[in-house]
Structure formats: structure tokens, C-alpha cells
Design a protein around this motif. Structure first.
Motif, PDB file in Angstrom:
ATOM      1  N   ARG A  92       0.830  -1.213   0.000  1.00  0.00           N
ATOM      2  CA  ARG A  92       0.000   0.000   0.000  1.00  0.00           C
ATOM      3  C   ARG A  92       0.858   1.254   0.000  1.00  0.00           C
ATOM      4  O   ARG A  92       0.614   2.190  -0.743  1.00  0.00           O
ATOM      5  N   PHE A  93       1.881   1.284   0.892  1.00  0.00           N
ATOM      6  CA  PHE A  93       2.749   2.461   0.951  1.00  0.00           C
ATOM      7  C   PHE A  93       3.580   2.572  -0.325  1.00  0.00           C
ATOM      8  O   PHE A  93       3.846   3.666  -0.812  1.00  0.00           O
ATOM      9  N   TYR A  94       3.927   1.440  -0.891  1.00  0.00           N
ATOM     10  CA  TYR A  94       4.725   1.457  -2.119  1.00  0.00           C
ATOM     11  C   TYR A  94       3.917   2.021  -3.282  1.00  0.00           C
ATOM     12  O   TYR A  94       4.395   2.838  -4.061  1.00  0.00           O
ATOM     13  N   THR A  95       2.648   1.629  -3.397  1.00  0.00           N
ATOM     14  CA  THR A  95       1.821   2.104  -4.504  1.00  0.00           C
ATOM     15  C   THR A  95       1.419   3.583  -4.312  1.00  0.00           C
ATOM     16  O   THR A  95       1.238   4.313  -5.271  1.00  0.00           O
ATOM     17  N   LYS A  96       1.281   4.040  -3.069  1.00  0.00           N
ATOM     18  CA  LYS A  96       0.943   5.439  -2.828  1.00  0.00           C
ATOM     19  C   LYS A  96       2.105   6.359  -3.162  1.00  0.00           C
ATOM     20  O   LYS A  96       1.923   7.451  -3.645  1.00  0.00           O
ATOM     21  N   SER A  97       3.302   5.891  -2.874  1.00  0.00           N
ATOM     22  CA  SER A  97       4.454   6.759  -3.091  1.00  0.00           C
ATOM     23  C   SER A  97       4.891   6.748  -4.546  1.00  0.00           C
ATOM     24  O   SER A  97       5.613   7.639  -4.977  1.00  0.00           O
ATOM     25  N   ALA A  98       4.453   5.826  -5.331  1.00  0.00           N
ATOM     26  CA  ALA A  98       4.905   5.751  -6.723  1.00  0.00           C
ATOM     27  C   ALA A  98       4.142   6.615  -7.661  1.00  0.00           C
ATOM     28  O   ALA A  98       3.220   7.239  -7.576  1.00  0.00           O
TER      29      ALA A  98
END
Length: 135
Positions: free
Chosen positions: A129-135
Motif C-alpha cells: 500500500r505504501f509502495y503504490t501510494k508513493s509511486a
């Protein structure tokens, strides 16, 4: 010892001879005064001194002495041991321990995995989730 009479010693009597100046051993039911042999003993005097106050037959046999070493013992013979004064051998009894239960180990591993796998899944979900939000 005149007239073929043999001196018989008790283990407590022999045990009193336990120093470098006076060392007696019990081997094969016979008593030996090995004081004069201490310095010449190939295994050192500590080995002989540690064998005082008990039946040293097993210690003697375990080393595997030569036939010439056994013949040499006659020179140090002083008498026989009263075998009734030697404590009988006590057989070793292992301490009582609970039987290893493999099922309990398997149960523990299953419970550990039941706890860890959801944590890993949760960690992956949060990480994605954090990876997709920051990308």
C-alpha cells in the motif's frame, strides 16, 4: 612376613596411605606400597595418587599395562585387601526425565506459524500500500 602368613588390610587402613611420602594401592585384591615407584611411574605420580583409597583395579586395567609392568608389581606387594571393606559397585541410574514428545514440538511450530504468517501477510499488505501510494 614369616611362615607364609599374609597381612590383610581393610580399605580404610589402605586409604590412610595417600600421599607422595606414603602411597598404597589396591589392585586385583592385593595391596601395594608404590611409594618408591611414584617418581618412576611412566604416567606420573598424580595418576597413582588419584587411585588411592579405592579399588584401583579398573583404573589399572583401563590403561592396558604390559606384562612386564604386571610382573613388576610383586616388588611392591604388602598384603591382601579385606574385600568386605570395599564398597560394592553402584550401577548408574540416569535421572528421571520427561519423555521427549515430538507432537508437542510439532504443535509449537504450528502455533508459531499461525502467528507469524498473518503478520507477514499484514506486513506485505501495508508495504504494498505504501509502495503504490508513493509511486
Amino acid at each position: 612376613m614369616g611362615g607364609g602368613e599374609r597381612k590383610v588390610y581393610t580399605l580404610p587402613e589402605v586409604a590412610e596411605h595417600n600421599s607422595p611420602k606414603d602411597c598404597w594401592l589396591v589392585i586385583f585384591g592385593k595391596v601395594y606400597n608404590v611409594t618408591k615407584f611414584l617418581e618412576d611411574h611412566p604416567g606420573g605420580d598424580d595418576v597413582l595418587l588419584s587411585a588411592t583409597g579405592k579399588d584401583a583395579t579398573n583404573d589399572f586395567e583401563d590403561v592396558g599395562h604390559s606384562s612386564s609392568a604386571k610382573a613388576m608389581m610383586d616388588e611392591y606387594y604388602v598384603g591382601d585387601i579385606d574385600s568386605s571393606t570395599i564398597p560394592s559397585k553402584v550401577t548408574y541410574t540416569p535421572p528421571k526425565q520427561p519423555h521427549y514428545n515430538q507432537d508437542k514440538t510439532a504443535q509449537f511450530i504450528i502455533k508459531l506459524l499461525q502467528f507469524l504468517i498473518p503478520l507477514v501477510i499484514l506486513g506485505l499488505a501495508v508495504g504494498i500500500r505504501f509502495y503504490t501510494k508513493s509511486a
